[in-house]
Design an enzyme around this catalytic site. Structure first.
Site, mmCIF file in Angstrom:
data_model
loop_
_atom_site.group_PDB
_atom_site.id
_atom_site.type_symbol
_atom_site.label_atom_id
_atom_site.label_comp_id
_atom_site.label_asym_id
_atom_site.label_seq_id
_atom_site.Cartn_x
_atom_site.Cartn_y
_atom_site.Cartn_z
ATOM 1 N N HIS A 22 -2.217 75.929 17.368
ATOM 2 C CA HIS A 22 -3.685 75.916 17.405
ATOM 3 C C HIS A 22 -4.183 77.034 18.303
ATOM 4 O O HIS A 22 -3.582 77.325 19.333
ATOM 5 C CB HIS A 22 -4.217 74.568 17.883
ATOM 6 C CG HIS A 22 -3.592 74.069 19.151
ATOM 7 N ND1 HIS A 22 -2.350 73.483 19.187
ATOM 8 C CD2 HIS A 22 -4.042 74.089 20.433
ATOM 9 C CE1 HIS A 22 -2.048 73.156 20.430
ATOM 10 N NE2 HIS A 22 -3.047 73.516 21.216
ATOM 11 N N PHE A 23 -5.260 77.642 17.873
ATOM 12 C CA PHE A 23 -5.930 78.661 18.678
ATOM 13 C C PHE A 23 -7.165 78.013 19.287
ATOM 14 O O PHE A 23 -7.970 77.412 18.585
ATOM 15 C CB PHE A 23 -6.349 79.860 17.806
ATOM 16 C CG PHE A 23 -5.212 80.769 17.438
ATOM 17 C CD1 PHE A 23 -4.208 80.345 16.566
ATOM 18 C CD2 PHE A 23 -5.128 82.055 17.958
ATOM 19 C CE1 PHE A 23 -3.146 81.178 16.226
ATOM 20 C CE2 PHE A 23 -4.073 82.896 17.627
ATOM 21 C CZ PHE A 23 -3.077 82.460 16.763
HETATM 22 P P1 5GP Z 1 -2.835 72.563 24.143
HETATM 23 O O1 5GP Z 1 -2.701 72.195 25.594
HETATM 24 O O2 5GP Z 1 -1.744 71.945 23.305
HETATM 25 O O3 5GP Z 1 -2.959 74.054 23.935
HETATM 26 O O4 5GP Z 1 -4.232 71.973 23.688
HETATM 27 C C1 5GP Z 1 -4.395 70.786 22.963
HETATM 28 C C2 5GP Z 1 -5.885 70.602 22.778
HETATM 29 O O5 5GP Z 1 -6.089 69.645 21.771
HETATM 30 C C3 5GP Z 1 -6.603 70.076 24.042
HETATM 31 O O6 5GP Z 1 -7.651 70.965 24.377
HETATM 32 C C4 5GP Z 1 -7.105 68.690 23.623
HETATM 33 O O7 5GP Z 1 -8.370 68.385 24.179
HETATM 34 C C5 5GP Z 1 -7.171 68.815 22.112
HETATM 35 N N1 5GP Z 1 -6.956 67.562 21.408
HETATM 36 C C6 5GP Z 1 -5.911 66.704 21.580
HETATM 37 N N2 5GP Z 1 -6.022 65.650 20.744
HETATM 38 C C7 5GP Z 1 -7.145 65.862 20.014
HETATM 39 C C8 5GP Z 1 -7.795 65.106 18.971
HETATM 40 O O8 5GP Z 1 -7.365 64.044 18.541
HETATM 41 N N3 5GP Z 1 -8.936 65.636 18.468
HETATM 42 C C9 5GP Z 1 -9.452 66.816 18.903
HETATM 43 N N4 5GP Z 1 -10.589 67.236 18.326
HETATM 44 N N5 5GP Z 1 -8.879 67.552 19.871
HETATM 45 C C10 5GP Z 1 -7.741 67.080 20.428
#
Ligand code: 5GP
Ligand code: ZN
Length: 132
Positions: free
Chosen positions: A94-95
């Site tokens: 994800h970006f």
């Molecule tokens: P990472 O730390 O993996 O780069 O970021 C994961 C991101 O995904 C976080 O900013 C978190 O808030 C978001 N996130 C995690 N679970 C969900 C979800 O169920 N829905 C949405 N919209 N965002 C999520």
């Protein structure tokens, strides 16, 4: 598949979708660093950048641009984490598009640099290039 973002793609978990195509989905982050913090993902499941086909990656970047333009933000960060110690929590590429409305909101980056050794840089360059 236990992947939370694959469940969002399938509609098994609700999300606030900003954009959807055959290859790409963009939605608002539920834990935003700033107003408008969005996530742009390829529909192809893969944990890290190198797991994603080039055509999907290309579209993710153009959708990221489209959403930045639609938000009308002048300053913003695009962040893509790979691996736990690099702060990746969700193992589906994800970006993050994180608007930076002012000095205090948005992404804060502690960027501790030091001058490079020129010989070491040259060796590194040759090593990387030989593997491409
Ligand atoms: P990472 O730390 O993996 O780069 O970021 C994961 C991101 O995904 C976080 O900013 C978190 O808030 C978001 N996130 C995690 N679970 C969900 C979800 O169920 N829905 C949405 N919209 N965002 C999520
Ligand atoms: Zn997934």
């Amino acid at each position: 598949m236990a992947c939370i973002f694959c469940k969002i793609i399938k509609g098994e978990i609700p999300s606030l979708k900003l954009f959807e195509s055959e290859k790409t989905l963009a939605f608002l982050d539920i834990g935003p660093l700033s107003r408008g913090h969005s996530l742009i993902i390829p529909k192809h499941h893969g944990a890290k950048l190198h797991d994603i086909p080039d055509d999907q990656l290309a579209e993710v970047l153009s959708v990221t641009k489209k959403i930045a333009v639609a938000q009308g933000v002048q300053d913003y960060n695009v962040l893509q984490n790979n691996g736990r110690i690099a702060h990746q929590e969700v193992d589906h590429v994800h970006f993050h598009l994180i608007p930076k409305p002012n000095e205090t909101e948005g992404l804060g980056i502690e960027w501790t640099t030091k001058p490079a050794d020129k010989g070491e840089l040259q060796k590194l360059l040759e090593d990387i290039k030989s593997k491409m």
